[in-house]
Every structure is written in structure tokens, then in C-alpha cells.
Write a protein that holds these residues in place. Structure first.
Motif, PDB file in Angstrom:
ATOM      1  N   GLU A  24      28.578   6.115 -42.803  1.00  0.00           N
ATOM      2  CA  GLU A  24      29.508   6.714 -43.615  1.00  0.00           C
ATOM      3  C   GLU A  24      30.957   6.257 -43.120  1.00  0.00           C
ATOM      4  O   GLU A  24      31.236   6.277 -42.063  1.00  0.00           O
ATOM      5  N   PRO A  25      32.046   5.994 -43.957  1.00  0.00           N
ATOM      6  CA  PRO A  25      33.349   5.820 -43.803  1.00  0.00           C
ATOM      7  C   PRO A  25      33.938   7.008 -42.923  1.00  0.00           C
ATOM      8  O   PRO A  25      34.769   6.627 -41.936  1.00  0.00           O
ATOM      9  N   VAL A  26      33.637   8.279 -43.268  1.00  0.00           N
ATOM     10  CA  VAL A  26      34.240   9.639 -42.730  1.00  0.00           C
ATOM     11  C   VAL A  26      33.118  10.287 -42.309  1.00  0.00           C
ATOM     12  O   VAL A  26      32.369  10.749 -42.986  1.00  0.00           O
ATOM     13  N   LEU A  27      33.237  10.966 -41.176  1.00  0.00           N
ATOM     14  CA  LEU A  27      32.340  11.823 -40.712  1.00  0.00           C
ATOM     15  C   LEU A  27      32.982  13.135 -40.098  1.00  0.00           C
ATOM     16  O   LEU A  27      33.748  13.011 -39.368  1.00  0.00           O
ATOM     17  N   LEU A  28      32.363  14.366 -40.568  1.00  0.00           N
ATOM     18  CA  LEU A  28      32.739  15.689 -40.244  1.00  0.00           C
ATOM     19  C   LEU A  28      31.871  16.020 -39.096  1.00  0.00           C
ATOM     20  O   LEU A  28      30.619  15.963 -39.350  1.00  0.00           O
ATOM     21  N   ILE A  29      32.439  16.263 -37.805  1.00  0.00           N
ATOM     22  CA  ILE A  29      31.622  16.915 -36.800  1.00  0.00           C
ATOM     23  C   ILE A  29      32.493  18.167 -36.067  1.00  0.00           C
ATOM     24  O   ILE A  29      33.428  18.478 -36.303  1.00  0.00           O
ATOM     25  N   THR A  30      31.544  18.541 -35.160  1.00  0.00           N
ATOM     26  CA  THR A  30      32.104  19.737 -34.485  1.00  0.00           C
ATOM     27  C   THR A  30      31.925  19.362 -33.001  1.00  0.00           C
ATOM     28  O   THR A  30      30.801  18.988 -32.533  1.00  0.00           O
ATOM     29  N   CYS A  31      32.945  19.536 -32.196  1.00  0.00           N
ATOM     30  CA  CYS A  31      33.112  19.586 -30.685  1.00  0.00           C
ATOM     31  C   CYS A  31      31.899  20.183 -30.167  1.00  0.00           C
ATOM     32  O   CYS A  31      32.000  21.498 -30.396  1.00  0.00           O
ATOM     33  N   PRO A  32      30.977  19.928 -29.188  1.00  0.00           N
ATOM     34  CA  PRO A  32      30.244  20.363 -28.562  1.00  0.00           C
ATOM     35  C   PRO A  32      30.467  21.227 -27.549  1.00  0.00           C
ATOM     36  O   PRO A  32      29.885  22.064 -27.145  1.00  0.00           O
ATOM     37  N   ASN A  33      31.801  21.166 -27.220  1.00  0.00           N
ATOM     38  CA  ASN A  33      32.173  22.038 -26.023  1.00  0.00           C
ATOM     39  C   ASN A  33      32.304  23.592 -26.522  1.00  0.00           C
ATOM     40  O   ASN A  33      33.083  23.713 -27.532  1.00  0.00           O
ATOM     41  N   ALA A  38      36.144  22.622 -32.112  1.00  0.00           N
ATOM     42  CA  ALA A  38      36.932  22.121 -33.217  1.00  0.00           C
ATOM     43  C   ALA A  38      36.166  21.395 -34.116  1.00  0.00           C
ATOM     44  O   ALA A  38      35.380  20.682 -33.779  1.00  0.00           O
ATOM     45  N   LYS A  39      36.509  21.435 -35.479  1.00  0.00           N
ATOM     46  CA  LYS A  39      36.023  20.677 -36.366  1.00  0.00           C
ATOM     47  C   LYS A  39      36.788  19.505 -36.631  1.00  0.00           C
ATOM     48  O   LYS A  39      38.109  19.677 -36.514  1.00  0.00           O
TER      49      LYS A  39
END
Length: 167
Positions: A24-33, A38-39
Motif C-alpha cells: 500500500e502507498p500509505v499504511l496506518l500503524i500503532t507504535c508497539p511500545n 501512537a497512531k
């Protein structure tokens, strides 16, 4: 084709390996810390990583946006200035702009009885710092004795560096 990228979380500065299985050109992730969470929005073609916008309400203190990073304001006094080893500002912006003081403005965040918050900015340049450029709100210069209530989208110029206040 699966893509991988090494990024730095803009909030906690942790190093993450991100896998993009569908390219995908843009991926939304969540910091695993677990202390961060953070999103983030990761743009794979440019390598840009930004904190993702989340729904904000009038009961939150707001944030300062600079260089693709959001700096959250705390209730009470926040001082904002140029990052340096000797800076005592609570929010230190990473810039080489010497026309910005190491403690350029103060943003007081007050919670009203209604639960809403009000952020009030004032210039911290004293008589000894008049060589530095005045703070500007939406291109209007502030005098040292001025105080201004910030609203979503206000542009703040510290020296030659522009930041934005967002809710």
C-alpha cells in the motif's frame, strides 16, 4: 510485493520495522511500545512518517505541529523554544533557527468549569532579547505584553520558524 521499512516513531523515538504486505502507498500503524501507542501514517514511497490525526475535542489541551511531528501541550504552563543542550523549554523544537529563542513563548492551558480548555500564548522575549524576531500569530506580530487565545489552525511564527496550533 511485500515492502519493509525501518522508521522512527515520531512520539517516542523508538525504532520500528514496518512490513507492508500489500504494498500500500500509505499504511496506518500503532507504535508497539506500550508506553506510547501512537497512531502513525507511514508513506512508503517518500519514507515520511507522521502521527495520524485523531478526533480531538474542545476538552483537550491541543498540540503544536512542526516538521510532521505533533507536540502535545499539557495543562498549566508550557514553554516553547529552540532545542539546545541549555534550553529549559518544556517543548523544544529541533531547528537551527537562531532567530528563535531557546524559550520563545509561553502557552498557558487552563481548564474552564465547563470542561473546555483555553490555550493562551504570550511572548517570552524580554528587554534583553529584542534582537530576536517577534512572535507572530497568523502573520500579526505580538508585543511582549500581549496575550492571545489560540484557536485550531492558528499559525505561530517563532523567529523564522512556523508552527501550527491544532486541537
Amino acid at each position: 510485493m511485500e515492502k519493509k521499512k525501518i522508521i522512527k516513531c515520531p512520539r517516542c523515538q523508538g525504532i520500528l520495522e514496518v512490513t507492508n504486505p500489500k504494498a500500500e502507498p500509505v499504511l496506518l500503524i500503532t507504535c508497539p511500545n506500550p508506553q506510547c501507542g501512537a497512531k502513525m501514517r507511514v508513506t512508503f514511497d517518500t519514507g515520511e512518517t507522521q502521527l495520524a490525526e485523531t478526533e480531538r475535542t474542545d476538552d483537550q489541551p491541543g498540540r503544536l505541529a512542526f516538521g510532521g511531528i505533533y507536540y502535545p501541550l499539557a495543562e498549566g504552563e508550557n514553554s516553547v523554544g529552540r532545542q539546545s543542550k541549555t534550553s529549559k523549554a518544556t517543548i523544544q523544537l529541533p531547528t537551527d533557527d537562531l532567530s528563535m529563542s531557546r524559550a520563545h513563548v509561553r502557552i498557558m492551558v487552563h481548564r474552564l468549569k465547563s470542561g473546555r480548555v483555553k490555550a493562551i500564548i504570550s511572548d517570552m522575549r524580554g528587554a534583553d532579547k529584542q534582537q530576536q524576531l517577534p512572535t507572530r500569530i497568523d502573520d500579526e506580530p505580538m508585543m511582549p505584553e500581549d496575550a492571545f487565545v489560540l484557536t485550531h489552525g492558528d499559525s505561530i511564527t517563532l523567529g523564522n520558524t512556523r508552527i501550527k496550533y491544532v486541537k
